[in-house]
Design a protein around this motif. Sequence first.
Motif, PDB file in Angstrom:
ATOM      1  N   ARG A 103       0.965  -1.251  -0.140  1.00  0.00           N
ATOM      2  CA  ARG A 103      -0.052  -0.068   0.006  1.00  0.00           C
ATOM      3  C   ARG A 103       0.739   1.023   0.126  1.00  0.00           C
ATOM      4  O   ARG A 103       2.047   1.150   0.344  1.00  0.00           O
ATOM      5  CB  ARG A 103      -0.871  -0.069   1.210  1.00  0.00           C
ATOM      6  CG  ARG A 103      -1.908  -1.162   1.261  1.00  0.00           C
ATOM      7  CD  ARG A 103      -2.781  -0.848   2.425  1.00  0.00           C
ATOM      8  NE  ARG A 103      -2.169  -0.418   3.623  1.00  0.00           N
ATOM      9  CZ  ARG A 103      -1.915  -1.264   4.456  1.00  0.00           C
ATOM     10  NH1 ARG A 103      -2.208  -2.524   4.547  1.00  0.00           N
ATOM     11  NH2 ARG A 103      -1.313  -0.714   5.801  1.00  0.00           N
ATOM     12  N   GLN A 104       0.066   2.316  -0.394  1.00  0.00           N
ATOM     13  CA  GLN A 104       1.172   3.635  -0.632  1.00  0.00           C
ATOM     14  C   GLN A 104       1.725   4.015   0.788  1.00  0.00           C
ATOM     15  O   GLN A 104       2.825   4.615   0.972  1.00  0.00           O
ATOM     16  CB  GLN A 104       0.069   4.692  -1.132  1.00  0.00           C
ATOM     17  CG  GLN A 104       1.190   6.204  -1.682  1.00  0.00           C
ATOM     18  CD  GLN A 104       1.986   5.783  -2.577  1.00  0.00           C
ATOM     19  OE1 GLN A 104       1.931   4.840  -3.415  1.00  0.00           O
ATOM     20  NE2 GLN A 104       3.250   6.297  -2.410  1.00  0.00           N
ATOM     21  N   ASP A 105       1.000   3.946   1.991  1.00  0.00           N
ATOM     22  CA  ASP A 105       1.241   4.028   3.186  1.00  0.00           C
ATOM     23  C   ASP A 105       2.340   3.411   3.776  1.00  0.00           C
ATOM     24  O   ASP A 105       3.157   3.684   4.582  1.00  0.00           O
ATOM     25  CB  ASP A 105       0.254   4.179   4.409  1.00  0.00           C
ATOM     26  CG  ASP A 105      -0.481   2.982   4.474  1.00  0.00           C
ATOM     27  OD1 ASP A 105      -1.127   2.413   3.409  1.00  0.00           O
ATOM     28  OD2 ASP A 105      -0.301   2.268   5.540  1.00  0.00           O
TER      29      ASP A 105
END
Length: 219
Positions: A200-202
Motif C-alpha cells: 500500500r502507499q502508506d
Amino acid sequence: MDVQKAVDDFLFYLEVEKNYSPNTLRSYAFDLHCFCSFLHKQQRSVELKSLDITTARRFIQDQVLSYGIKPRTLQRRISCLKSFSHYCVREKWIDIDFMSGVDSPKTDKRLPVYMKLEELRMLFRKLECEEHDFAIRNELMFKFLATTGMRRQELVDLNWEHIDFGTNTVRVMGKRSKERLLPLHASVIPLFISYRKSLRQDQLHPGEPVFLKSLWSAY
C-alpha cells in the motif's frame, strides 16, 4: 547506594552515552537482574559497597549448580558484571573492583557455517518458483541478504529511507549505530520494483520498514 540503583544508572549510561543497541541492553539488563535476584534469594546485602569477589564467585557458582548455565552464557554474564563493576569504580561509588580476579570460562569457538554456491543457487531456484502471498518478499529478502552480506537484524531494521534507487545503494545501520553504504546488486532491483507494487502507499513512507514486522512474523 544500593545495587539496583547503581544498575539503573549503569543501564542508562549504556543506552544514552554508549548508544548500545536495544538487544544488547536487554541482555545486560537480564544478566544484572539475575545478579540482583541472587542477592535477594541468598539474603545478602544489597548495598553496593558490600559487594566483593566472594559474592561474585558465589553468584557464578549458583548460576552453574542451580541453573545449569552453559559456559558461553556464563561468559557473557561475567563480562556484564565486569563492565558494571568497572563503571561503579569509575563513578567512585566503590573503592575496589569486586570482579577483579574473576576469570571467564573458556568456550569452544564455533566457526560460521556458510552455504555453498550450488546450495545458494538451489535456494534461489526454489524461491523463484514459489507462488504465494510472501513469494516476492521472501525471494527479495534472501537475495538481498546474499548480495549485501547484511545481518538479519540489519535487514529487519531497514527503512525505505535507507534505500536510494537513484544511486542503487543502501545505507545500513549496524551495531552501535555505525553506518555503511552498500551497492544494490542488479538482480534485486527488479524484485524491489515488484515488491513495492505489492504494498500500500502508506507502507512505502520513508520511515516505514522495508520488510514489515507483521509479514516477517507471519512467515
